[in-house]
Design an enzyme around this catalytic site. Structure first.
Site, PDB file in Angstrom:
ATOM      1  N   GLY A  11       0.832  -1.196   0.000  1.00  0.00           N
ATOM      2  CA  GLY A  11       0.000   0.000   0.000  1.00  0.00           C
ATOM      3  C   GLY A  11       0.867   1.245   0.000  1.00  0.00           C
ATOM      4  O   GLY A  11       1.857   1.331   0.723  1.00  0.00           O
ATOM      5  N   ALA A  12       0.512   2.216  -0.856  1.00  0.00           N
ATOM      6  CA  ALA A  12       1.292   3.443  -0.977  1.00  0.00           C
ATOM      7  C   ALA A  12       0.414   4.664  -0.712  1.00  0.00           C
ATOM      8  O   ALA A  12       0.530   5.691  -1.347  1.00  0.00           O
ATOM      9  CB  ALA A  12       1.944   3.539  -2.352  1.00  0.00           C
ATOM     10  N   GLY A  13      -0.497   4.524   0.252  1.00  0.00           N
ATOM     11  CA  GLY A  13      -1.226   5.692   0.746  1.00  0.00           C
ATOM     12  C   GLY A  13      -0.457   6.280   1.918  1.00  0.00           C
ATOM     13  O   GLY A  13       0.736   6.002   2.105  1.00  0.00           O
ATOM     14  N   GLY A  14      -1.137   7.074   2.717  1.00  0.00           N
ATOM     15  CA  GLY A  14      -0.460   7.762   3.813  1.00  0.00           C
ATOM     16  C   GLY A  14       0.237   6.812   4.769  1.00  0.00           C
ATOM     17  O   GLY A  14       1.405   7.018   5.122  1.00  0.00           O
ATOM     18  N   PHE A 116     -14.061  21.301  13.741  1.00  0.00           N
ATOM     19  CA  PHE A 116     -14.442  20.047  13.099  1.00  0.00           C
ATOM     20  C   PHE A 116     -15.400  19.308  14.017  1.00  0.00           C
ATOM     21  O   PHE A 116     -15.410  19.547  15.226  1.00  0.00           O
ATOM     22  CB  PHE A 116     -13.190  19.189  12.878  1.00  0.00           C
ATOM     23  CG  PHE A 116     -13.065  18.667  11.484  1.00  0.00           C
ATOM     24  CD1 PHE A 116     -12.663  19.498  10.451  1.00  0.00           C
ATOM     25  CD2 PHE A 116     -13.340  17.338  11.191  1.00  0.00           C
ATOM     26  CE1 PHE A 116     -12.544  19.019   9.171  1.00  0.00           C
ATOM     27  CE2 PHE A 116     -13.213  16.851   9.907  1.00  0.00           C
ATOM     28  CZ  PHE A 116     -12.816  17.688   8.890  1.00  0.00           C
ATOM     29  N   GLN A 236     -18.258   3.505   9.437  1.00  0.00           N
ATOM     30  CA  GLN A 236     -18.730   4.889   9.511  1.00  0.00           C
ATOM     31  C   GLN A 236     -19.333   5.396   8.201  1.00  0.00           C
ATOM     32  O   GLN A 236     -18.720   5.251   7.142  1.00  0.00           O
ATOM     33  CB  GLN A 236     -17.568   5.796   9.888  1.00  0.00           C
ATOM     34  CG  GLN A 236     -17.970   7.264  10.007  1.00  0.00           C
ATOM     35  CD  GLN A 236     -16.841   8.085  10.594  1.00  0.00           C
ATOM     36  OE1 GLN A 236     -15.869   8.404   9.926  1.00  0.00           O
ATOM     37  NE2 GLN A 236     -16.956   8.430  11.862  1.00  0.00           N
ATOM     38  N   HIS A 238     -20.190   8.804   6.419  1.00  0.00           N
ATOM     39  CA  HIS A 238     -19.915  10.236   6.511  1.00  0.00           C
ATOM     40  C   HIS A 238     -21.218  10.971   6.210  1.00  0.00           C
ATOM     41  O   HIS A 238     -21.881  10.656   5.224  1.00  0.00           O
ATOM     42  CB  HIS A 238     -18.839  10.627   5.497  1.00  0.00           C
ATOM     43  CG  HIS A 238     -18.274  11.998   5.707  1.00  0.00           C
ATOM     44  ND1 HIS A 238     -19.013  13.132   5.509  1.00  0.00           N
ATOM     45  CD2 HIS A 238     -17.048  12.410   6.118  1.00  0.00           C
ATOM     46  CE1 HIS A 238     -18.259  14.187   5.784  1.00  0.00           C
ATOM     47  NE2 HIS A 238     -17.063  13.782   6.152  1.00  0.00           N
ATOM     48  N   LEU A 248     -17.401  12.672  -1.399  1.00  0.00           N
ATOM     49  CA  LEU A 248     -17.266  13.300  -0.094  1.00  0.00           C
ATOM     50  C   LEU A 248     -17.319  14.825  -0.159  1.00  0.00           C
ATOM     51  O   LEU A 248     -16.673  15.446  -0.985  1.00  0.00           O
ATOM     52  CB  LEU A 248     -15.927  12.874   0.504  1.00  0.00           C
ATOM     53  CG  LEU A 248     -15.673  13.306   1.946  1.00  0.00           C
ATOM     54  CD1 LEU A 248     -16.624  12.576   2.874  1.00  0.00           C
ATOM     55  CD2 LEU A 248     -14.240  13.009   2.320  1.00  0.00           C
ATOM     56  N   GLU A 251     -16.140  17.626   6.097  1.00  0.00           N
ATOM     57  CA  GLU A 251     -16.699  18.142   7.326  1.00  0.00           C
ATOM     58  C   GLU A 251     -16.217  19.571   7.599  1.00  0.00           C
ATOM     59  O   GLU A 251     -16.840  20.315   8.346  1.00  0.00           O
ATOM     60  CB  GLU A 251     -16.224  17.231   8.455  1.00  0.00           C
ATOM     61  CG  GLU A 251     -17.011  17.323   9.704  1.00  0.00           C
ATOM     62  CD  GLU A 251     -16.742  16.086  10.554  1.00  0.00           C
ATOM     63  OE1 GLU A 251     -16.714  14.976  10.007  1.00  0.00           O
ATOM     64  OE2 GLU A 251     -16.548  16.263  11.750  1.00  0.00           O
ATOM     65  N   ARG A 282     -19.812  12.312  13.564  1.00  0.00           N
ATOM     66  CA  ARG A 282     -20.390  11.824  12.316  1.00  0.00           C
ATOM     67  C   ARG A 282     -21.541  10.848  12.491  1.00  0.00           C
ATOM     68  O   ARG A 282     -22.508  10.890  11.738  1.00  0.00           O
ATOM     69  CB  ARG A 282     -19.286  11.147  11.506  1.00  0.00           C
ATOM     70  CG  ARG A 282     -18.293  12.159  11.019  1.00  0.00           C
ATOM     71  CD  ARG A 282     -17.116  11.533  10.352  1.00  0.00           C
ATOM     72  NE  ARG A 282     -16.298  12.604   9.809  1.00  0.00           N
ATOM     73  CZ  ARG A 282     -15.156  12.426   9.190  1.00  0.00           C
ATOM     74  NH1 ARG A 282     -14.682  11.201   9.034  1.00  0.00           N
ATOM     75  NH2 ARG A 282     -14.481  13.447   8.717  1.00  0.00           N
ATOM     76  N   HIS A 349     -18.067   5.415   4.349  1.00  0.00           N
ATOM     77  CA  HIS A 349     -16.855   6.211   4.320  1.00  0.00           C
ATOM     78  C   HIS A 349     -15.641   5.528   4.919  1.00  0.00           C
ATOM     79  O   HIS A 349     -14.564   5.560   4.338  1.00  0.00           O
ATOM     80  CB  HIS A 349     -17.127   7.520   5.056  1.00  0.00           C
ATOM     81  CG  HIS A 349     -15.994   8.482   5.043  1.00  0.00           C
ATOM     82  ND1 HIS A 349     -15.423   8.924   3.866  1.00  0.00           N
ATOM     83  CD2 HIS A 349     -15.315   9.109   6.038  1.00  0.00           C
ATOM     84  CE1 HIS A 349     -14.453   9.779   4.151  1.00  0.00           C
ATOM     85  NE2 HIS A 349     -14.348   9.888   5.459  1.00  0.00           N
ATOM     86  N   ARG A 391     -15.222   6.915  14.331  1.00  0.00           N
ATOM     87  CA  ARG A 391     -14.010   7.715  14.220  1.00  0.00           C
ATOM     88  C   ARG A 391     -14.309   9.214  14.215  1.00  0.00           C
ATOM     89  O   ARG A 391     -15.182   9.678  13.490  1.00  0.00           O
ATOM     90  CB  ARG A 391     -13.246   7.360  12.936  1.00  0.00           C
ATOM     91  CG  ARG A 391     -12.020   8.230  12.713  1.00  0.00           C
ATOM     92  CD  ARG A 391     -11.205   7.783  11.527  1.00  0.00           C
ATOM     93  NE  ARG A 391     -11.896   7.948  10.264  1.00  0.00           N
ATOM     94  CZ  ARG A 391     -12.057   9.121   9.630  1.00  0.00           C
ATOM     95  NH1 ARG A 391     -11.584  10.241  10.151  1.00  0.00           N
ATOM     96  NH2 ARG A 391     -12.687   9.175   8.475  1.00  0.00           N
TER      97      ARG A 391
END
Lengths: 583, 254
Positions: A11-14, A116, A236, A238, A248, A251, A282, A349, A391
């Protein structure tokens, strides 16, 4: 082909990029495997911000952030994880800034912060400005910045490689098998440590903010080994997805002062959360919207949405700080938030549940302390149980950097201490069998049609409001869908870039995730956070203040074995007693 | 070859909106079996608010499973599905059917130009990312970091607003006539990335990046055709940013 690295990141996300960066700092060889091209992971879609108690705009403390996380998670959050998180995230945000991330700024030149949902001061007294942001493309900037740093560090990437199997023997991970899309070749990757960071599985639902690629691949592979998935019932929604599309709408739109209104223009959140109104967490906002719709106060032709109203905000805020969503509303709905009310509805979400881990990302093999040696997980795919039953907004980006970093450090440390594990005989056998089956099925079923039926039925039966009857029906529907899946055949015989084969494989993974999720949700006879049951409407701390561990029964098809794990009700220095959640 | 189908729809519009009858012409090519690319036309029914990607997905899922392309996020942020739609570079997930065709009309879909076609609409992205990597696309500041953030004014941060908006979809670079003719030209996307760091007041490698921009693969290849700016799905004023980089190279500073 055969490869060997000390640490492999999937995986190359965050989370994956942060883990890869930190593993590389640990003086071990690192490679990152992604089914996409870099910078195309779904972290890029996160808009609103990353919460950290920097106190740049208003007084704030990590204890307040920890409290909001625990309360927002409806007390299912592990408090040790929440304490580590609320402290670590402050440094992590500064670190992102030092990596060059172009945050929006305060007039003094510090990182800007805004309100938020669920972010409060003084343990719930009033809203606080805690979300650090880069306009409304914070996730995009985190993804780009972390990829840039990996380019700088010289991380090796295997792009468009789909992991098909994890190699685990005698409780130790030995590596994995992956399919190279451009050649159709299977590769064996031998490793001392593997970090799983491949994201969520929102595509099991019809209306979702998630990318088409979020199909729960690694969760399913883990589960197929007889290993547990934790808290899968907590999914969850959203509250603000663009109507019907699910795209999306951050928020941050409510953080900047956007107001939810029903068909008569009423600001209905005043009735559901009198103190913080539209800035409630949420799960509460999503249920409030659905309740308005169910009681006939929705907007649109099908009266199945509500409006978000920005028209009282200055044009420069809408087109500046909220440019991304303004563009989305203009592109997809032909509406201008400067003068139009924008119809929204809740959208699937984020998975609070996933592969269970300890605080260093090490994967758990049961609910009583067993681990899989050499295997780590972080990000949405993992469940360190920071998010509990729901979350808090901005904590997904925080989770990525804090627990991605911890997993990267721990995996590198472990890899420095051990020799390579033995490789099993016939490492590719399971993967070869999987593809053989898909290429040589009976050919009567269409994968897209099965996927559509899965998404619609999950939306209807395991969505925002749930009950035992519908979920029991869904258990049967999933059995039928899995039986139909056995009849899927890939018609394209080509080896190179066979995306039909990949989509068929992903559907199998999604069916597993849906199975674990539905069984976990049917089993939990209470309402908590995102898991809201019409037949058990109260939270029940006496019986249910515990995590679900769902195991595939390897001896009996379609059967899920449910176990449990205690909730960590104390942090290292702070503890928050479970209390009713009012806002 | 023409095939018929039911609707491709996922749009939020009501049933009262008339469906559009479309022909979708797709340029197909599989080097394993084809000597050259060929057009195939599919008959599709779609709602005006459908994305072109919805239509292409529909073709893949129900009519032609071997059709190959990249896609992921479905709303213009991942940059996977850049393709030539009615002759213009666009993201298929950000292009609505009603904006490119009337009922009875035709939508043409081809791979982006200047990169090798691997299969159907899917191209080799490696040369594009090689250009990206060539400009040192990462923040450089070797002085000790403060305990908190480095201070930067709102105005200074705003200098990066356009260039940091780039999603690396390659719409700009693959619409550039210079890039088609001379593949060694770094291209607009790489220059936009260089701009993002050259104009970051916190970064210390300005001179090195200006040096790269001053090489014969760099910014002087640009002939101001404006194709890049027109192609950008994020409305980045790319030509303007390239001009700013040219000026910075000329005067040796940002």
């Amino acid at each position: 082909m055969h490869h060997r690295y000390d640490v492999l990141v999937v995986g190359a996300g965050g989370a994956g990029l942060m883990a890869a960066l930190y593993a590389a700092k640990g003086n071990v060889s690192v490679a990152c495997i992604s089914k996409l091209y870099p910078t195309r992971s779904h972290t890029g879609a996160a808009q609103g911000g990353i919460g950290a108690a920097l106190g740049n705009v208003q007084e704030d403390h990590w204890e307040w952030h920890m409290f909001d996380t625990v309360k927002g998670g409806d007390y299912l959050t592990d408090q040790d994880a929440a304490e580590v998180f609320a402290k670590d995230i402050i440094d992590a945000v500064y670190e992102l800034e030092h990596m060059g991330l172009p945050f929006s700024r305060t007039p003094e030149g510090k990182i800007a912060q805004r309100k938020f949902g669920g972010h409060t001061r003084d343990f719930g007294k009033a809203a606080v400005e805690r979300s650090c942001y880069a306009k409304d493309r914070t996730g995009h900037m985190i993804l780009q910045t972390l990829y840039q740093q990996n380019v700088k560090a010289g991380t090796t990437f295997f792009n468009e490689f789909h992991v098909t199997d994890l190699l685990i023997e005698d409780g130790r991970c030995q590596g994995l098998v992956a399919y190279e899309l451009s050649t159709g070749e299977l590769h064996t990757f031998h490793a001392k440590a593997v970090i799983l960071a491949a994201g969520g599985y929102g595509r099991v639902f019809k209306i979702t903010s998630n990318a088409l690629t979020l199909t729960g691949d690694l969760m399913s592979i883990y589960y197929r080994k007889g290993l547990p998935l934790e808290d899968m019932e907590f999914y969850q929604f959203h509250p603000t997805g663009l109507a019907k599309l699910g795209i999306l709408v951050t928020e941050g739109i409510r953080g900047e002062g956007g107001i939810l209104r029903n068909d008569s223009g009423e600001r209905f959140m005043e009735r559901y959360a009198p103190t913080i109104k539209d800035l409630a967490p949420r799960d509460i906002v999503s249920r409030s919207i659905i309740t308005e719709i169910r009681e006939g106060r929705g907007v649109g032709r099908d009266k199945d949405a509500v409006n978000i109203d920005l028209t009282h905000l200055p044009r420069e805020v809408i087109e500046g700080k909220l440019a991304e969503i303004t563009d989305l509303a203009r592109t997809y709905l032909g509406m201008d938030p400067v003068k139009d009310l924008v119809p929204i509805q809740p959208t699937a979400h984020y998975a609070m549940g996933g592969i269970p881990t300890n605080l260093d990302g090490l994967c758990l093999s049961d609910g009583s302390g067993g681990t899989v040696e050499g295997l780590y997980a972080a990000g949405e795919q993992a469940c360190v149980s920071l998010h509990g039953a729901n979350r808090l907004g901005t904590n997904s980006l925080g989770d990525l950097v804090v627990f991605g970093r911890r997993a990267g450090i721990a995996a590198a440390k472990y890899a420095r201490q051990v020799e390579y594990p033995d490789m099993p005989e016939g490492a590719q056998r399971e993967s070869v069998d999987l593809f053989e089956r898909l290429r040589n099925g009976s050919g009567k079923e269409n994968a897209a049609a099965i996927r559509k039926d899965l998404q619609e039925s999950m939306m209807n039966n395991v969505g925002i409001f749930r009950n035992g009857k519908d979920m029991a029906a869904q258990v049967e529907i999933l059995k039928e869908l899995k039986a139909r899946y056995q009849g899927v055949t890939v018609s394209d015989p080509s080896r190179r870039y066979n995306s039909e084969l990949i989509e068929a494989m992903e559907l199998g993974f999604m069916l597993d995730c849906a199975e674990a999720m539905t069984a976990s949700a049917l089993n939990r006879t209470e309402s908590r956070g995102a898991h809201d049951r019409e037949d058990f409407t109260e939270r029940n701390d006496t019986d249910w203040l515990k995590h679900t561990m769902a195991y595939k029964n390897l001896n009996k098809a379609d059967d899920v074995i449910i176990g449990y794990k205690p909730v960590a009700l104390k942090g290292f220095t702070r503890a928050f007693e479970p209390k009713p959640r009012v806002y | 070859m023409t095939q018929t189908t039911a609707q491709a729809s996922s749009a939020p519009v009501s049933a009262s909106v008339p469906m559009l009858q479309l022909k979708v012409k797709v340029l197909r090519f599989d080097p394993e079996k084809d000597k050259k690319a060929y057009w195939t036309t599919y008959d599709v029914e779609a709602q005006p608010g459908d994305r072109v990607l919805d239509v292409i997905n529909h073709i893949k899922w129900y009519l032609e499973p071997s059709l190959t392309f990249r896609r992921s996020c479905m709303h213009g942020i991942c940059g996977s599905d850049a393709m030539l739609i009615n002759g213009r570079n666009r993201l298929a997930c950000k292009t609505l059917v009603r904006d490119v065709a009337k009922s009875g009309g035709t939508i043409t879909v081809e791979p982006i130009r200047g990169l090798k076609v691997e299969k159907d609409l899917l191209v080799d992205m490696e040369p594009f990312f090689d250009s990206y990597k060539a400009i040192m696309p990462y923040f450089i500041n070797e002085s000790p970091a403060p305990a908190a953030e480095r201070i930067q004014s709102e105005e200074e941060a705003e200098r990066m607003a356009h260039s940091s908006n780039c999603i690396l979809c390659a719409c700009c670079t693959t619409s550039c006539p210079i890039f088609w003719v001379n593949g060694s030209y770094l291209g607009p996307a790489a220059i936009v990335q260089a701009h993002r760091f050259i104009f970051d007041t916190r970064d210390e490698a300005t001179q090195q990046r200006l040096g790269i921009m001053n090489q014969n693969t760099g910014v002087w290849r640009c002939r101001t055709a404006y194709n890049c700016t027109e192609a950008c799905p994020r409305d980045i004023p790319i030509t303007q940013l390239i001009e700013e980089v040219k000026r910075a190279v000329m005067y040796g500073q940002a």
